[in-house]
Design a protein around this motif. Structure first.
Motif, PDB file in Angstrom:
ATOM      1  N   SER A 127       0.811  -1.217   0.000  1.00 38.20           N
ATOM      2  CA  SER A 127       0.000   0.000   0.000  1.00 38.20           C
ATOM      3  C   SER A 127       0.844   1.266   0.000  1.00 38.20           C
ATOM      4  O   SER A 127       0.348   2.341  -0.367  1.00 38.20           O
ATOM      5  CB  SER A 127      -0.925   0.023   1.222  1.00 38.20           C
ATOM      6  N   VAL A 128       2.112   1.164   0.410  1.00 33.69           N
ATOM      7  CA  VAL A 128       2.943   2.372   0.469  1.00 33.69           C
ATOM      8  C   VAL A 128       3.121   2.997  -0.913  1.00 33.69           C
ATOM      9  O   VAL A 128       3.372   4.206  -1.024  1.00 33.69           O
ATOM     10  CB  VAL A 128       4.336   2.092   1.088  1.00 33.69           C
ATOM     11  N   ALA A 133       3.598   5.576  -7.720  1.00 36.42           N
ATOM     12  CA  ALA A 133       4.425   4.559  -8.374  1.00 36.42           C
ATOM     13  C   ALA A 133       3.676   3.931  -9.548  1.00 36.42           C
ATOM     14  O   ALA A 133       2.454   3.990  -9.630  1.00 36.42           O
ATOM     15  CB  ALA A 133       4.829   3.485  -7.370  1.00 36.42           C
ATOM     16  N   THR A 134       4.433   3.332 -10.448  1.00 38.15           N
ATOM     17  CA  THR A 134       3.848   2.654 -11.602  1.00 38.15           C
ATOM     18  C   THR A 134       4.309   1.200 -11.608  1.00 38.15           C
ATOM     19  O   THR A 134       5.463   0.914 -11.303  1.00 38.15           O
ATOM     20  CB  THR A 134       4.270   3.320 -12.920  1.00 38.15           C
ATOM     21  N   ARG A 142       9.245   6.224  -5.636  1.00 41.78           N
ATOM     22  CA  ARG A 142       8.800   7.119  -4.562  1.00 41.78           C
ATOM     23  C   ARG A 142       7.552   6.552  -3.876  1.00 41.78           C
ATOM     24  O   ARG A 142       6.719   5.915  -4.519  1.00 41.78           O
ATOM     25  CB  ARG A 142       8.494   8.502  -5.123  1.00 41.78           C
ATOM     26  N   VAL A 143       7.456   6.830  -2.586  1.00 41.00           N
ATOM     27  CA  VAL A 143       6.284   6.380  -1.816  1.00 41.00           C
ATOM     28  C   VAL A 143       5.724   7.560  -1.012  1.00 41.00           C
ATOM     29  O   VAL A 143       5.356   7.419   0.158  1.00 41.00           O
ATOM     30  CB  VAL A 143       6.625   5.190  -0.888  1.00 41.00           C
ATOM     31  N   VAL A 285      -5.772   0.444  -7.934  1.00 39.66           N
ATOM     32  CA  VAL A 285      -6.300  -0.302  -9.074  1.00 39.66           C
ATOM     33  C   VAL A 285      -5.455  -1.541  -9.344  1.00 39.66           C
ATOM     34  O   VAL A 285      -5.973  -2.614  -9.663  1.00 39.66           O
ATOM     35  CB  VAL A 285      -6.363   0.593 -10.335  1.00 39.66           C
ATOM     36  N   GLU A 286      -4.140  -1.422  -9.193  1.00 38.86           N
ATOM     37  CA  GLU A 286      -3.252  -2.536  -9.513  1.00 38.86           C
ATOM     38  C   GLU A 286      -2.076  -2.565  -8.561  1.00 38.86           C
ATOM     39  O   GLU A 286      -1.566  -1.523  -8.151  1.00 38.86           O
ATOM     40  CB  GLU A 286      -2.729  -2.416 -10.955  1.00 38.86           C
ATOM     41  N   THR A 287      -1.656  -3.783  -8.175  1.00 37.04           N
ATOM     42  CA  THR A 287      -0.385  -3.965  -7.475  1.00 37.04           C
ATOM     43  C   THR A 287       0.425  -5.017  -8.219  1.00 37.04           C
ATOM     44  O   THR A 287      -0.126  -6.000  -8.727  1.00 37.04           O
ATOM     45  CB  THR A 287      -0.574  -4.408  -6.010  1.00 37.04           C
ATOM     46  N   MET A 288       1.709  -4.770  -8.309  1.00 41.45           N
ATOM     47  CA  MET A 288       2.606  -5.712  -8.995  1.00 41.45           C
ATOM     48  C   MET A 288       4.006  -5.512  -8.447  1.00 41.45           C
ATOM     49  O   MET A 288       4.559  -4.412  -8.513  1.00 41.45           O
ATOM     50  CB  MET A 288       2.594  -5.475 -10.500  1.00 41.45           C
TER      51      MET A 288
END
Length: 324
Positions: A127-128, A133-134, A142-143, A285-288
């Motif tokens: 979640s950070v 981030a992309t 960056r967070v 929307v997305e985490t990877m």
């Protein structure tokens, strides 16, 4: 070596306790068994996974109690998994996150510093990455734009640990977990929520109209990464290179939400009753995960696809919740 595991009755914590005890470590646990979700699940989880690990019932804000525990057990390393979790709950009760994730984490940092703990490994979160981030998310991005107060506290934890590494040379490693699932999982997360609902013929809410992707990571892969990190403390590189590192622990293979639901439907043997909803505040929307750093540092290489891991969750839900 004595390893203190905080959040020992939690999902990742109980599995980590089992794995550490299985390889012969002296493991002591801590958990406050709070009511964010049913504490009975936590007690049943401990009984099933790590019944021989002594777990002190203690809150992270109890500084005197923590001091007594550290003095009594003298941990060599600390695996700090206790936290107030949940993106959506942080919109309703931010004070719980201040108490556990900020005050509680400060107490852990101070005790690790003053009691000579050799290595602190602590839970961060995917979640950070928030809105800055992309994908794929790598540790050098960056967070600074968290989308929830929960995420903000985890960004703060990383900054706090870095400061203690810089000022006091406390060796610390942060682990950014990506949507961990498995049997005995948290009942507030989609794998268990959806599995229970489909099995019981109840409807499920599908947010952002199903246009979401998550890097679902099986708990066995996560625990392998946790132990790998614990065994590889960061080097102290001097004034300009404090002994603090942060790693992604994810499956590096994001899954479409509709595909995730389809695997549950197949394992449950019945279709899901889906209601599509707009995006929820605080969600991503997305985490990877880009996991190359963890692979290079301690050989992290997740191997469990959802086609193997989700049926296990459905089977556990069918057995556990039908009996409770």
């Amino acid at each position: 070596m004595t390893i203190l595991v905080t959040g020992a009755a939690g999902f990742i914590g109980a599995y980590a306790c089992r794995a550490l005890a299985a390889r012969g470590e002296r493991v002591v646990g801590l958990d406050n068994y709070n009511r964010y979700y049913d504490p009975q699940i936590k007690r049943d989880r401990v009984a099933a996974l790590c019944p021989d690990v002594a777990i002190a019932e203690l809150d992270l804000t109890d500084r005197a109690g923590l001091e007594a525990l550290f003095d009594r057990e003298q941990p060599t390393r600390v695996l700090h998994l206790a936290a107030q979790a949940g993106v959506r709950y942080s919109l309703q009760n931010p004070q719980a996150y201040v108490d556990s994730n900020l005050t509680g984490f400060t107490n852990i940092l101070e005790l690790c510093r003053h009691r000579g703990v050799q290595h602190l490994v602590y839970a961060s979160s995917s979640s950070v990455y928030g809105g800055s981030a992309t994908p794929p998310f790598s540790e050098d991005q960056r967070v600074d734009k968290p989308l929830s107060f929960y995420a903000a506290t985890k960004v703060a934890n990383e900054a706090m640990a870095h400061t203690y590494a810089h000022l006091f040379r406390l060796r610390a490693t942060g682990l950014r977990f990506f949507t961990v699932y498995g049997a005995w999982g948290r009942p507030d997360m989609a794998p268990v929520l959806f599995s229970r609902a489909v099995l019981e013929g109840r409807g499920i809410e599908v947010f952002n109209h199903g246009r979401m992707r998550r890097d679902f990571t099986h708990v066995s892969d996560i625990v392998a990464g946790v132990l790998g990190a614990l065994d590889h403390p960061p080097a102290d590189g001097g004034p300009d290179a404090p002994p603090h590192r942060v790693f992604n622990l994810g499956n590096h293979t994001p899954v479409e939400l509709e595909r995730f639901i389809a695997v549950i439907e197949q394992a449950a043997g019945r279709p899901a009753d889906k209601t599509y909803r707009p995006m929820q505040p605080g969600d991503m929307v997305e985490t990877m995960a880009d996991t190359r750093a963890a692979k290079a540092a301690f050989g992290f290489e997740p191997a469990t696809p959802i086609e193997a891991g989700l049926p296990e969750v459905v089977a556990w839900c069918r057995e556990y919740f039908s009996a409770h």
